[in-house]
Design an enzyme around this catalytic site. Structure first.
Site, PDB file in Angstrom:
ATOM      1  N   LYS A 140     -22.243 -46.268   3.857  1.00  0.00           N
ATOM      2  CA  LYS A 140     -22.069 -47.538   3.064  1.00  0.00           C
ATOM      3  C   LYS A 140     -22.859 -48.240   2.792  1.00  0.00           C
ATOM      4  O   LYS A 140     -22.999 -48.850   1.532  1.00  0.00           O
ATOM      5  CB  LYS A 140     -20.944 -48.296   4.458  1.00  0.00           C
ATOM      6  N   ASP A 178     -16.075 -50.702   3.773  1.00  0.00           N
ATOM      7  CA  ASP A 178     -16.317 -51.136   4.987  1.00  0.00           C
ATOM      8  C   ASP A 178     -14.949 -51.356   5.745  1.00  0.00           C
ATOM      9  O   ASP A 178     -13.830 -51.132   5.121  1.00  0.00           O
ATOM     10  CB  ASP A 178     -17.261 -52.358   4.975  1.00  0.00           C
TER      11      ASP A 178
END
Length: 210
Positions: free
Chosen positions: A120, A138
């Protein structure tokens, strides 16, 4: 969800927010990287409060190392997981100086080799700093993608791959930030606000709060 609905959703987001950005406050590549490390299991608001003070004292790899791990922990102690985050930041600072000539690496493999940097974080850095059309997933992006039917998947990797496949190229740079804002302020985990949702008529959720 079909292609037409997805395009309509992304077009509405674009009209409403043509140039979305992270809510983390930073003034250099290194500050962004450190802010992202600190943001794990912490809110952007809290991270900004911490870095507003920390970055006045140390905001380069050299100054972080001079600060030392004990003092670094003092500055970030109000954040979750601050002990391990301090270790990551010290190690990253050392690596940037000794291996990368004080430059943030621009490849996924190198980024994910840095302590505390996962997929991420790497995607956000590649997107913001190197203008790559990566899509970070996320909790907000994962929830909005699945809940609306935009891109469904059992885990973040599945959702990321689906988003990369279905999001038109012109929207790829911004879709992460649009979905984060939407998940943070409208399509919340516990209390979704469908009555004021910009994309409600295109969302495929069956039990809307209207």
């Amino acid at each position: 969800m079909n292609k037409s609905k997805r395009y309509s959703i992304l077009s509405l987001f674009y009209i409403n927010q043509p140039n979305p950005m992270t809510e983390l406050i930073f003034s250099s590549d290194f500050e962004l990287l450190i802010s992202l490390i600190l943001s794990a299991q912490s809110t952007d608001v809290m991270v900004n409060k911490i870095t507003c003070i920390l970055f006045k004292v140390a905001n380069t790899p050299e100054s972080i190392l001079q600060l030392g791990i004990k003092r670094l922990k003092y500055y970030i102690k109000n954040l979750g997981l601050y002990n391990i985050k301090a270790v990551y930041i010290i190690k990253i600072s050392y690596l940037l100086i000794n291996k990368y000539n004080n430059q943030i690496p621009n490849s996924r493999i190198e980024l994910e080799s840095l302590p505390g940097v996962g997929r991420k974080t790497a995607n956000i850095i590649l997107n913001l700093l190197f203008d790559q059309k990566t899509i970070a997933v996320d909790t907000h992006v994962f929830r909005v993608s699945n809940r609306t039917g935009f891109a469904t998947g059992k885990n973040v990797i599945q959702v990321e791959k689906k988003l990369i496949k279905v999001v038109p190229s012109i929207f790829k740079k911004n879709v992460h930030f649009w979905f984060v804002y939407h998940g943070r302020y409208i399509c919340k985990a516990r209390k979704k606000q469908c009555d004021i949702c910009l994309i409600s008529k295109f969302c495929e959720l069956t039990n809307k709060n209207i």
